[in-house]
Design an enzyme around this catalytic site. Sequence first.
Site, PDB file in Angstrom:
ATOM      1  N   TYR A  54       0.829  -1.199   0.000  1.00 37.15           N
ATOM      2  CA  TYR A  54       0.000   0.000   0.000  1.00 37.15           C
ATOM      3  C   TYR A  54       0.873   1.262   0.000  1.00 37.15           C
ATOM      4  O   TYR A  54       1.355   1.718   1.037  1.00 37.15           O
ATOM      5  CB  TYR A  54      -0.923   0.014   1.214  1.00 37.15           C
ATOM      6  CG  TYR A  54      -1.815  -1.203   1.343  1.00 37.15           C
ATOM      7  CD1 TYR A  54      -2.183  -1.956   0.228  1.00 37.15           C
ATOM      8  CD2 TYR A  54      -2.296  -1.615   2.588  1.00 37.15           C
ATOM      9  CE1 TYR A  54      -2.999  -3.068   0.348  1.00 37.15           C
ATOM     10  CE2 TYR A  54      -3.122  -2.729   2.706  1.00 37.15           C
ATOM     11  CZ  TYR A  54      -3.456  -3.454   1.588  1.00 37.15           C
ATOM     12  OH  TYR A  54      -4.263  -4.555   1.719  1.00 37.15           O
ATOM     13  N   HIS A 138       0.506 -12.393   1.289  1.00 33.18           N
ATOM     14  CA  HIS A 138      -0.302 -11.449   0.521  1.00 33.18           C
ATOM     15  C   HIS A 138      -0.374 -11.843  -0.954  1.00 33.18           C
ATOM     16  O   HIS A 138       0.638 -11.818  -1.661  1.00 33.18           O
ATOM     17  CB  HIS A 138       0.302 -10.051   0.659  1.00 33.18           C
ATOM     18  CG  HIS A 138      -0.620  -8.940   0.273  1.00 33.18           C
ATOM     19  ND1 HIS A 138      -0.222  -7.630   0.190  1.00 33.18           N
ATOM     20  CD2 HIS A 138      -1.948  -8.938  -0.038  1.00 33.18           C
ATOM     21  CE1 HIS A 138      -1.247  -6.875  -0.156  1.00 33.18           C
ATOM     22  NE2 HIS A 138      -2.307  -7.642  -0.308  1.00 33.18           N
TER      23      HIS A 138
END
Length: 324
Positions: A54, A138
């Site tokens: 992010y 992830h």
Amino acid sequence: MTALGRSGVEVTALGFGAAALGNLYTPVDEEQAHAAVHAAWQRGIRYFDTAPHYGLGLSERRLGQALRGYDRAGYTVSTKVGRRLDPADGTGDDLAHGFAAPAAHRRVWDFTADGVRRTLEASLERLGLDRADVVYLHDPDDHAEQAFREGYPALEELRAQGVVGAIGAGMNQTEMLTRFVRDTDVDVVLCAGRYTLLDRSAATALLPEAARRGVSVVIGGAFNSGLLAHPTPQATYDYRSAPREVLERALRLKEVADRHGTTLRAAALAFCAGHPAVASVLAGARSAAEVHDCADGFAAPVPDAFWRELRATGLLEPVSGGPP
């Protein structure tokens, strides 16, 4: 607060998704980012989720800074491994990956044991923490062999060492998450966008299997990246322009919500939280106002008549253990 699996790590029913703190789509300034985290704290949210992905670490840095004034024992932080950040000489931004952040690093897929440890160490440094409460593998979609053979055992070892409290995987699909639930000793899986008012695919196998095995599920993408928050022709669905038929379905859902005195956002959050396997629902927010809106919607009861009309009109197929 609900414990994740058998780990003892606890999360609030509503969590804070910190992707927007990494300048998802558009910039968020430091003051706005910190105000969003502080608003979440004011509303009783104690679970915060972030990732190196992010904003190339920007989300982790901002979240860590915003939480620094609070008692470390009073909140839970999750981050992710699998995308290692290496320094880059390039200029420009990261908008190709969805973040309006400087491209000072480049992502390198790495689910090796060494990569997992190095990625987590860097995340802890950005967060300013000495331990992570929850760590997810992830998006290992295209790296399944390495993730199961090396990445997951590395997380198990870190959990045994006390560096990590709970471990799991976070993905936008259900098939591999179900495999993690069945074939490993994960505490939790993060399922993004696959258990919503528009996509209930997680209800087929993942959620029932997690419930049977005592594995917790965290739901992300409750609004399917925006469409269920504001169903307009400009809204995104799974991070792309919403197909016409999906937009029309969202607009019909909103009409029913309006008719029953609730909001589509409140109903979207309530649906996700309604399954017994779900421990927490992550709501992404880029401002204090958005945090308060999500918290208000999450706290507001959704009338039973709303769910009955959805089922009667075919807008909501029955889900075992789902909303009334």
